[in-house]
Design a protein around this motif. Structure first.
Motif, PDB file in Angstrom:
ATOM      1  N   GLY A  86       0.817  -1.212   0.000  1.00 37.79           N
ATOM      2  CA  GLY A  86       0.000   0.000   0.000  1.00 37.79           C
ATOM      3  C   GLY A  86       0.845   1.254   0.000  1.00 37.79           C
ATOM      4  O   GLY A  86       0.538   2.227  -0.699  1.00 37.79           O
ATOM      5  N   VAL A  87       1.933   1.243   0.783  1.00 34.19           N
ATOM      6  CA  VAL A  87       2.856   2.383   0.803  1.00 34.19           C
ATOM      7  C   VAL A  87       3.440   2.587  -0.594  1.00 34.19           C
ATOM      8  O   VAL A  87       3.437   3.699  -1.137  1.00 34.19           O
ATOM      9  CB  VAL A  87       3.996   2.178   1.830  1.00 34.19           C
ATOM     10  N   ILE A 101       7.381  13.791  -3.825  1.00 30.71           N
ATOM     11  CA  ILE A 101       7.812  12.749  -2.899  1.00 30.71           C
ATOM     12  C   ILE A 101       9.146  13.225  -2.331  1.00 30.71           C
ATOM     13  O   ILE A 101      10.095  13.437  -3.080  1.00 30.71           O
ATOM     14  CB  ILE A 101       7.999  11.388  -3.617  1.00 30.71           C
ATOM     15  N   VAL A 102       9.205  13.421  -1.019  1.00 32.84           N
ATOM     16  CA  VAL A 102      10.442  13.918  -0.406  1.00 32.84           C
ATOM     17  C   VAL A 102      11.153  12.840   0.403  1.00 32.84           C
ATOM     18  O   VAL A 102      12.229  13.082   0.933  1.00 32.84           O
ATOM     19  CB  VAL A 102      10.195  15.178   0.454  1.00 32.84           C
ATOM     20  N   GLY A 103      10.568  11.660   0.469  1.00 32.73           N
ATOM     21  CA  GLY A 103      11.197  10.511   1.116  1.00 32.73           C
ATOM     22  C   GLY A 103      10.720   9.243   0.430  1.00 32.73           C
ATOM     23  O   GLY A 103       9.540   8.923   0.466  1.00 32.73           O
ATOM     24  N   GLU A 104      11.621   8.562  -0.225  1.00 32.99           N
ATOM     25  CA  GLU A 104      11.270   7.332  -0.938  1.00 32.99           C
ATOM     26  C   GLU A 104      10.909   6.224   0.053  1.00 32.99           C
ATOM     27  O   GLU A 104      11.370   6.234   1.197  1.00 32.99           O
ATOM     28  CB  GLU A 104      12.434   6.884  -1.820  1.00 32.99           C
ATOM     29  N   PRO A 105      10.107   5.239  -0.368  1.00 31.16           N
ATOM     30  CA  PRO A 105       9.759   4.130   0.528  1.00 31.16           C
ATOM     31  C   PRO A 105      11.019   3.452   1.068  1.00 31.16           C
ATOM     32  O   PRO A 105      11.963   3.180   0.322  1.00 31.16           O
ATOM     33  CB  PRO A 105       8.975   3.180  -0.377  1.00 31.16           C
ATOM     34  N   ARG A 106      11.015   3.239   2.394  1.00 30.76           N
ATOM     35  CA  ARG A 106      12.182   2.638   3.043  1.00 30.76           C
ATOM     36  C   ARG A 106      11.782   2.166   4.432  1.00 30.76           C
ATOM     37  O   ARG A 106      10.755   2.568   4.966  1.00 30.76           O
ATOM     38  CB  ARG A 106      13.319   3.639   3.172  1.00 30.76           C
ATOM     39  N   THR A 107      12.621   1.322   5.004  1.00 30.58           N
ATOM     40  CA  THR A 107      12.459   0.936   6.396  1.00 30.58           C
ATOM     41  C   THR A 107      13.348   1.843   7.220  1.00 30.58           C
ATOM     42  O   THR A 107      14.548   1.942   6.970  1.00 30.58           O
ATOM     43  CB  THR A 107      12.846  -0.537   6.623  1.00 30.58           C
ATOM     44  N   THR A 108      12.757   2.533   8.192  1.00 34.86           N
ATOM     45  CA  THR A 108      13.507   3.470   9.020  1.00 34.86           C
ATOM     46  C   THR A 108      14.254   2.721  10.121  1.00 34.86           C
ATOM     47  O   THR A 108      14.008   1.537  10.357  1.00 34.86           O
ATOM     48  CB  THR A 108      12.554   4.500   9.666  1.00 34.86           C
ATOM     49  N   ASP A 110      13.861   2.896  13.196  1.00 33.40           N
ATOM     50  CA  ASP A 110      12.977   2.436  14.269  1.00 33.40           C
ATOM     51  C   ASP A 110      11.934   1.433  13.774  1.00 33.40           C
ATOM     52  O   ASP A 110      10.980   1.112  14.468  1.00 33.40           O
ATOM     53  CB  ASP A 110      12.317   3.599  14.998  1.00 33.40           C
ATOM     54  N   GLY A 111      12.128   0.924  12.529  1.00 26.71           N
ATOM     55  CA  GLY A 111      11.329  -0.189  12.049  1.00 26.71           C
ATOM     56  C   GLY A 111      10.086   0.140  11.241  1.00 26.71           C
ATOM     57  O   GLY A 111       9.364  -0.758  10.847  1.00 26.71           O
ATOM     58  N   TYR A 112       9.820   1.418  10.983  1.00 28.09           N
ATOM     59  CA  TYR A 112       8.664   1.780  10.159  1.00 28.09           C
ATOM     60  C   TYR A 112       9.012   1.627   8.686  1.00 28.09           C
ATOM     61  O   TYR A 112      10.124   1.948   8.256  1.00 28.09           O
ATOM     62  CB  TYR A 112       8.257   3.239  10.386  1.00 28.09           C
ATOM     63  N   TYR A 113       8.072   1.134   7.901  1.00 29.33           N
ATOM     64  CA  TYR A 113       8.203   1.175   6.450  1.00 29.33           C
ATOM     65  C   TYR A 113       7.353   2.355   6.010  1.00 29.33           C
ATOM     66  O   TYR A 113       6.149   2.407   6.290  1.00 29.33           O
ATOM     67  CB  TYR A 113       7.719  -0.110   5.778  1.00 29.33           C
ATOM     68  N   GLU A 114       7.983   3.327   5.371  1.00 24.70           N
ATOM     69  CA  GLU A 114       7.275   4.578   5.070  1.00 24.70           C
ATOM     70  C   GLU A 114       7.869   5.290   3.867  1.00 24.70           C
ATOM     71  O   GLU A 114       8.983   5.019   3.437  1.00 24.70           O
ATOM     72  CB  GLU A 114       7.354   5.523   6.263  1.00 24.70           C
ATOM     73  N   SER A 115       7.073   6.218   3.342  1.00 22.17           N
ATOM     74  CA  SER A 115       7.550   7.220   2.393  1.00 22.17           C
ATOM     75  C   SER A 115       7.039   8.561   2.908  1.00 22.17           C
ATOM     76  O   SER A 115       6.242   8.612   3.850  1.00 22.17           O
ATOM     77  CB  SER A 115       7.017   6.945   0.974  1.00 22.17           C
ATOM     78  N   VAL A 116       7.506   9.646   2.304  1.00 25.48           N
ATOM     79  CA  VAL A 116       7.069  10.973   2.721  1.00 25.48           C
ATOM     80  C   VAL A 116       6.677  11.763   1.481  1.00 25.48           C
ATOM     81  O   VAL A 116       7.435  11.846   0.511  1.00 25.48           O
ATOM     82  CB  VAL A 116       8.164  11.735   3.503  1.00 25.48           C
ATOM     83  N   VAL A 117       5.479  12.338   1.512  1.00 27.33           N
ATOM     84  CA  VAL A 117       4.957  13.133   0.410  1.00 27.33           C
ATOM     85  C   VAL A 117       4.548  14.500   0.948  1.00 27.33           C
ATOM     86  O   VAL A 117       4.217  14.626   2.135  1.00 27.33           O
ATOM     87  CB  VAL A 117       3.755  12.427  -0.269  1.00 27.33           C
ATOM     88  N   LEU A 118       4.576  15.496   0.081  1.00 30.42           N
ATOM     89  CA  LEU A 118       4.046  16.807   0.438  1.00 30.42           C
ATOM     90  C   LEU A 118       2.649  16.930  -0.131  1.00 30.42           C
ATOM     91  O   LEU A 118       2.407  16.599  -1.296  1.00 30.42           O
ATOM     92  CB  LEU A 118       4.923  17.929  -0.140  1.00 30.42           C
ATOM     93  N   ASP A 119       1.715  17.410   0.688  1.00 36.25           N
ATOM     94  CA  ASP A 119       0.372  17.672   0.167  1.00 36.25           C
ATOM     95  C   ASP A 119       0.437  18.932  -0.713  1.00 36.25           C
ATOM     96  O   ASP A 119       1.515  19.531  -0.856  1.00 36.25           O
ATOM     97  CB  ASP A 119      -0.665  17.736   1.288  1.00 36.25           C
ATOM     98  N   PRO A 120      -0.643  19.346  -1.343  1.00 34.84           N
ATOM     99  CA  PRO A 120      -0.588  20.489  -2.264  1.00 34.84           C
ATOM    100  C   PRO A 120      -0.097  21.801  -1.641  1.00 34.84           C
ATOM    101  O   PRO A 120       0.288  22.718  -2.364  1.00 34.84           O
ATOM    102  CB  PRO A 120      -2.039  20.628  -2.748  1.00 34.84           C
ATOM    103  N   GLU A 121      -0.080  21.888  -0.305  1.00 38.27           N
ATOM    104  CA  GLU A 121       0.394  23.110   0.335  1.00 38.27           C
ATOM    105  C   GLU A 121       1.706  22.913   1.077  1.00 38.27           C
ATOM    106  O   GLU A 121       2.132  23.759   1.852  1.00 38.27           O
ATOM    107  CB  GLU A 121      -0.694  23.671   1.235  1.00 38.27           C
TER     108      GLU A 121
END
Length: 129
Positions: A86-87, A101-108, A110-121
């Motif tokens: 889903g991520v 996208i300011v952070g590509e999907p990855r395992t951090t 501390d164990g989170y699998y995440e990406s980072v996106v900016l909303d329109p603002e």
């Protein structure tokens, strides 16, 4: 105790509402309008947990924070999409649709699998499994 809601000032209430409805499955409550203060807002609900309040009112200055830098204060919030797949899928859809996208999907660390996106603002959203 629990966090009931988080609020975001916006310059374009409808665009930001539509973003969260389209990509994160939010449901918008009825639009609140205070004509005296020229204040408008929506509460967005997700599948349980904390709500998001989007607010608009003339005279609110734009943020001077650099969206790519870290700074003091609230820096992001995370929305769980339920799985690594889903991520990945949501990150690619957001990229395809032109969102930053300011952070590509990855395992951090501390164990989170995440990406980072900016909303329109320019608000940071961590998309987590």
């Amino acid at each position: 105790m629990k966090i009931e809601h988080i609020a975001i000032w916006t310059k374009d209430l409808e665009t930001l509402k539509d973003f969260y409805l389209k990509y994160f499955g939010a449901t918008a409550g009825e639009k609140y309008i205070n004509p005296i203060k020229k204040f408008e807002s929506y509460f967005l609900s997700f599948n349980g947990g904390c709500r998001l309040e989007l607010m608009q009112m003339p005279g609110i200055p734009p943020s001077l924070n650099d969206v790519h830098a870290q700074f003091s204060g609230l820096i992001h919030f995370a929305i769980s999409v339920g799985s690594r797949q889903g991520v990945d899928a949501l990150t690619e859809q957001l990229r395809k649709d032109g969102h930053r996208i300011v952070g590509e999907p990855r395992t951090t660390g501390d164990g989170y699998y995440e990406s980072v996106v900016l909303d329109p603002e320019g608000n940071r959203i961590e998309i987590t499994e």
